[in-house]
Scaffold this active site. Structure first.
Site, PDB file in Angstrom:
ATOM      1  N   ASN A  97     -64.502-111.650  68.789  1.00 13.58           N
ATOM      2  CA  ASN A  97     -66.039-111.798  68.809  1.00 13.58           C
ATOM      3  C   ASN A  97     -66.226-111.876  67.057  1.00 13.58           C
ATOM      4  OD1 ASN A  97     -66.405-112.593  71.440  1.00 13.58           O
ATOM      5  ND2 ASN A  97     -66.851-110.296  71.944  1.00 13.58           N
ATOM      6  N   GLU A 100     -64.582-106.220  77.914  1.00 13.15           N
ATOM      7  CA  GLU A 100     -63.598-106.540  77.881  1.00 13.15           C
ATOM      8  C   GLU A 100     -62.596-105.877  78.761  1.00 13.15           C
ATOM      9  OE1 GLU A 100     -63.691-104.196  74.448  1.00 13.15           O
ATOM     10  OE2 GLU A 100     -65.033-105.211  75.903  1.00 13.15           O
TER      11      GLU A 100
END
Length: 434
Positions: free
Chosen positions: A318, A353
Site C-alpha cells: 500500500n 488483510e
C-alpha cells in the site's frame, strides 16, 4: 250396469281421487290435445287453487286462465315440449315459470305420461309441483359457483386443491403463469415431487402435522418449474376436515410467486454479510458461521479445522503502490480462494488483510494440504498494475479443534500458528501448537 250405478261409481272414484290428491305436495291432472289442436284439462286436483291461484273448476272450464300466466320467456319452450311428447308419445317433463296472481313468479315442474285416444287426440296423465324454493337455491348455487369460478380463473395467485395423499385434484389457470404447466397438467400428480429432494420430507411432515390439527400452515418453499428451474412460492395451506370422522380430506393451497422478492432479499443479505472486494464473508457473518459449525460438531462428533492467513508485507504494498494496488491484490486473493475451495468451505475476511477458513469435517492434515495448495497459488500469482507486475505471498496458521474446545481458544491457537509462520520467515504454513 245401469246409468245410476255408473254415476255412483264415478263419483266414488272422484272422491278417492280427491282424497289421494290432498296427500300429495302437488297437483294431479289430465291434459288433452284434440286432433284439431284444441286443448283442455279434463281433470285437475283441488290443490290447483293454492299453487296457481285459480280454482280447479275454472281451469277445467277455461284452460287459458292458467296457461296465459306462463312466463312469456317460457311459453315457446313449453309448447314445443308438449308437441314433441304428443308426436313421439314420450314421457313429458318440463320446468317453467308461472306468474302467480299474487304477483310473485313461481317455478313449476311437470311430468306426465301420454296416451293416444281413439279419435287421434292425446291425453296426458300427470303431476306438477312447486319447486320455487329448490330452484332459487339451485340458481343461487349456480350464481355462487359462477362467481367463485370467475375469481379462481382470474386470480393471479395459484390455487391448488389436493387430497390427503398430496395428489393434485385441481390447479387454477394461474398454474401456467406461475409454474409453466398447462391447465390440468398437474392433476393426478403427487405435488411432493415438485419440491427439492432435500426439502420435500420436511415440508410433507409440516403439512401433515398442521392438517391433522386443522390449522392453516403458511410457509415459503421452492417448487420446480415446468422448465426445470426452481421458483420461490409463498404458500398458505388450509385443510378441510371431514365432519364425519374429523380427519382431513383435502388441502387447499394458495401460492404466490415471490422469486423476485427472494432474490432481492438474498442480495441484501449477501451485501450485509459479504465483503464486496473479495467475496468473503465479513467478520460478523464468519464468526456466526464458526459458532454454528462448532455447535453442530458437538452434536455430530465431527471434526472442524480453522485456517487463519494474511498477506505478507501488505502495508509495504500500500505504501509503495497506493491503496488501489492493495485493493487489486485483495481482489485477486479472493478470486483464488473462490476457485480453489470446496462448496462447503467457509471463507471470511476478518480484518484488513486477514482472512480465515472454516473446514467442516476436515482433519488437521487435510487442512495442511489445502493451505499449502493455496500458498503455492498465491506465490505464483502476478497482478498487473499500470504496466507493472506485483506479486505477494501469504502466511498461514492452522488448528484442528479439540473436543469441547471453545471458539475463542480455537482461534487463539490458529492465530499463534500464524504468528509462528510470520516469525519463521513468512510465506509458509504453520501448525498451531497443542
Amino acid at each position: 250396469m245401469n246409468m245410476n250405478t255408473r254415476v255412483v261409481e264415478n263419483l266414488g272414484l272422484l272422491r278417492r281421487f280427491e282424497r289421494l290428491s290432498e296427500q300429495l305436495p302437488g297437483i294431479l291432472f289430465q291434459y288433452r290435445l284434440s286432433p284439431e289442436g284444441l286443448f283442455g284439462f279434463p281433470l285437475v286436483s283441488a290443490r290447483m287453487q293454492p299453487m296457481f291461484g285459480i280454482a280447479a273448476e275454472e281451469v277445467m272450464r277455461d284452460p287459458w286462465q292458467m296457461l296465459s300466466r306462463v312466463h312469456p320467456e317460457d311459453v315457446n319452450a313449453l309448447w314445443r315440449s308438449i308437441q314433441r311428447s304428443a308426436l313421439k308419445l314420450e314421457e313429458w317433463r318440463h320446468e317453467f315459470r308461472y306468474c302467480h296472481p299474487q304477483g310473485d313468479i313461481r317455478w313449476i315442474r311437470c311430468h306426465a305420461t301420454p296416451q293416444r285416444e281413439r279419435d287421434g287426440g292425446v291425453l296426458w296423465h300427470g303431476f306438477c309441483e312447486d319447486i320455487t324454493s329448490h330452484k332459487h337455491s339451485q340458481l343461487a348455487l349456480m350464481e355462487s359457483e359462477r362467481r367463485y369460478r370467475f375469481i379462481v380463473e382470474n386470480a393471479s395467485d395459484l390455487i391448488i386443491l389436493m387430497d390427503a395423499d398430496g395428489i393434485c385434484q385441481f390447479a387454477s389457470p394461474a398454474v401456467t403463469e406461475v409454474l409453466g404447466y398447462v391447465q390440468g397438467g398437474l392433476e393426478g400428480r403427487a405435488l411432493i415431487t415438485l419440491l427439492p429432494p432435500d426439502d420435500a420430507p420436511r415440508v410433507q411432515r409440516l403439512l401433515h402435522e398442521a392438517a391433522c390439527r386443522g390449522e392453516t400452515l403458511r410457509f415459503e418453499v421452492r417448487v420446480r418449474h415446468a422448465r426445470g428451474h426452481y421458483v420461490w412460492l409463498e404458500t398458505s395451506c388450509s385443510p378441510y376436515l371431514s365432519p364425519l370422522n374429523g380427519r382431513y380430506e383435502w388441502l387447499l393451497a394458495v401460492a404466490r410467486d415471490i422469486t423476485d422478492r427472494k432474490r432481492r432479499d438474498m442480495r441484501l443479505h449477501e451485501l450485509s454479510t459479504t465483503d464486496s472486494l473479495t467475496g468473503a464473508l465479513n467478520r460478523a457473518a464468519f464468526m456466526g458461521c464458526l459458532e454454528s459449525s462448532l455447535e453442530s460438531a458437538d452434536h455430530t462428533n465431527t471434526r472442524v479445522s480453522v485456517v487463519l492467513f494474511d498477506i505478507d508485507h501488505f502495508k509495504a504494498t500500500n505504501d509503495s503502490w497506493g491503496h488501489a494496488a492493495g485493493d487489486l491484490v485483495l481482489a485477486c486473493l479472493g478470486e483464488v480462494c473462490r476457485t480453489t475451495l470446496r462448496a462447503n468451505d467457509i471463507f471470511g475476511r476478518i480484518g484488513g488483510e486477514e482472512f480465515a477458513l472454516i473446514l467442516n469435517g476436515q482433519s488437521l492434515q487435510e487442512a495442511l494440504v489445502l493451505a499449502e495448495r493455496l500458498r503455492c497459488k498465491f506465490e505464483q500469482v502476478r497482478v498487473e498494475f499500470h504496466g507493472q507486475w506485483l506479486n505477494f505471498t501469504v502466511s498461514f496458521g492452522i488448528a484442528e479443534r479439540h473436543r469441547d474446545e471453545s471458539m475463542k481458544a480455537l482461534l487463539h491457537r490458529a492465530d499463534m500458528g500464524l504468528y509462528a509462520a510470520k516469525r519463521l520467515g513468512r510465506n509458509r504454513v504453520q501448525q498451531a501448537s497443542h
